[in-house]
Design a protein around this motif. Structure first.
Motif, PDB file in Angstrom:
ATOM      1  N   ALA A 131       4.793  10.274  -4.240  1.00  0.00           N
ATOM      2  CA  ALA A 131       5.806  11.320  -4.216  1.00  0.00           C
ATOM      3  C   ALA A 131       6.753  11.171  -3.040  1.00  0.00           C
ATOM      4  O   ALA A 131       7.876  11.679  -3.073  1.00  0.00           O
ATOM      5  CB  ALA A 131       5.134  12.695  -4.163  1.00  0.00           C
ATOM      6  N   THR A 132       6.321  10.449  -2.004  1.00  0.00           N
ATOM      7  CA  THR A 132       7.109  10.342  -0.775  1.00  0.00           C
ATOM      8  C   THR A 132       7.980   9.099  -0.731  1.00  0.00           C
ATOM      9  O   THR A 132       9.137   9.155  -0.293  1.00  0.00           O
ATOM     10  CB  THR A 132       6.183  10.343   0.456  1.00  0.00           C
ATOM     11  N   GLY A 133       7.453   7.972  -1.172  1.00  0.00           N
ATOM     12  CA  GLY A 133       8.156   6.702  -0.993  1.00  0.00           C
ATOM     13  C   GLY A 133       8.369   5.928  -2.270  1.00  0.00           C
ATOM     14  O   GLY A 133       8.214   6.449  -3.383  1.00  0.00           O
ATOM     15  N   ARG A 134       8.709   4.671  -2.100  1.00  0.00           N
ATOM     16  CA  ARG A 134       8.997   3.799  -3.224  1.00  0.00           C
ATOM     17  C   ARG A 134       7.719   3.321  -3.883  1.00  0.00           C
ATOM     18  O   ARG A 134       6.812   2.827  -3.238  1.00  0.00           O
ATOM     19  CB  ARG A 134       9.798   2.581  -2.759  1.00  0.00           C
ATOM     20  N   MET A 135       7.669   3.436  -5.207  1.00  0.00           N
ATOM     21  CA  MET A 135       6.517   2.959  -5.943  1.00  0.00           C
ATOM     22  C   MET A 135       6.345   1.456  -5.774  1.00  0.00           C
ATOM     23  O   MET A 135       5.227   0.936  -5.778  1.00  0.00           O
ATOM     24  CB  MET A 135       6.649   3.311  -7.428  1.00  0.00           C
ATOM     25  N   SER A 136       7.446   0.735  -5.619  1.00  0.00           N
ATOM     26  CA  SER A 136       7.393  -0.718  -5.477  1.00  0.00           C
ATOM     27  C   SER A 136       6.652  -1.139  -4.220  1.00  0.00           C
ATOM     28  O   SER A 136       6.172  -2.266  -4.119  1.00  0.00           O
ATOM     29  CB  SER A 136       8.809  -1.301  -5.458  1.00  0.00           C
ATOM     30  N   VAL A 137       6.572  -0.231  -3.245  1.00  0.00           N
ATOM     31  CA  VAL A 137       5.832  -0.503  -2.016  1.00  0.00           C
ATOM     32  C   VAL A 137       4.443   0.114  -2.085  1.00  0.00           C
ATOM     33  O   VAL A 137       3.434  -0.519  -1.755  1.00  0.00           O
ATOM     34  CB  VAL A 137       6.595   0.038  -0.789  1.00  0.00           C
TER      35      VAL A 137
END
Length: 288
Positions: free
Chosen positions: A84-90
């Motif tokens: 929910a906070t950052g990039r799913m790719s990371v």
């Protein structure tokens, strides 16, 4: 070889559970989906544990199981917060790789590596997990560097929580059957129930889940409980590093289901990951 087969089955079922749960979270909060799934899994395990063969259940087995439930609850909570906070790719590959690294490093430190070929296979599997679970960015830019750093830290914590789960269950005695999982699921279900009560105000304002959503949430929980049982038995028949590595290939199952059910197209990076996963299985299988 029994450990290898069961670990691969666990990976397939884990991936299916993530797929069903992922679809459900598109329509409801992650707390509802995971919480309902945890309780459904607890009920299923409570029915299966006394029905399946077991010799004796020591207090230590239940304590190890309870600790694994706590680590799972922490891992899942941090994972959803990271997503929910950052990039799913990371977030996705960092979580998967951290979850894989914990049992592998623990096994290497306590039992030594399972052989040159299997060790190479473990390295290939780690690369495969990173490639298969890598998702496109939700946005082209990420101006909030603080949020990105927070998501990265949360992803590491989530992976460590899941990885610790793998290690803790290895300490349970084979004669304890599925009872350690019952203890673990009781702990995680309790924690999610407490979280649900703490956010009761939000639930009252949200629309009530329909039958299909309940079915998806319960189904994901039953699949997760089944995968836990498969992993537990696999860990008792094979090397921890090998079993945990093969189980960690679960994102491949999720991706393949998305292709088959949702007609999603595989990207080049995911195809490369699936190819590496196949090579890893060939290299690791004899050691399991």
């Amino acid at each position: 070889m029994i450990g290898t087969v069961l670990a691969l089955l666990a990976a397939a079922v884990y991936g299916a559970g993530d797929f069903v749960g992922g679809l459900a979270t598109r329509r409801a909060s992650a707390l509802f989906v995971v919480g309902a799934g945890q309780i459904a899994g607890l009920l299923a395990l409570a029915v299966l544990a006394p029905a399946l063969p077991y010799e004796s259940v020591a207090r230590t087995d239940l304590l190890w199981g309870a600790a694994s439930g706590l680590s799972t609850a922490v891992g899942i909570t941090l994972l959803y917060q990271a997503l929910a906070t950052g990039r799913m790719s990371v977030v996705a590959p960092v979580t998967a790789l951290c979850a894989l690294s914990v049992p592998v490093l623990y096994s290497f430190a306590t039992s030594g590596h399972p052989g040159i070929v299997a060790t190479i296979g473990i390295a290939l599997a780690a690369a495969a997990v990173a490639l298969v679970s890598h998702e496109p960015d939700r946005a082209a830019t990420d101006a909030d560097g603080g949020a990105a750093r927070k998501a990265f830290a949360l992803a590491i914590g989530a992976g460590l929580g899941i990885g610790v789960f793998y290690v803790l269950l290895k300490h349970t005695a084979p004669g304890s059957g599925l009872w350690p999982l019952v203890a673990g699921r009781a702990v995680s279900s309790t924690l999610f129930a407490v979280a649900a009560v703490a956010t009761i105000g939000r639930w009252r304002r949200a629309p009530a889940p329909d039958a299909a959503l309940w079915a998806a949430a319960v189904g994901s929980g039953l699949l997760d409980a089944t995968a836990n049982a498969l992993y537990l038995v696999a860990s008792r028949h094979g090397d921890l590093a090998v079993v945990a590595t093969l189980t960690s290939l679960y994102p491949a199952s999720t991706v393949l289901l998305a292709v088959a059910v949702l007609r999603e197209r595989l990207r080049t990076v995911q195809l490369a990951g699936l190819a590496l996963a196949a090579c890893a299985i060939v290299a690791i299988a004899p050691a399991g």
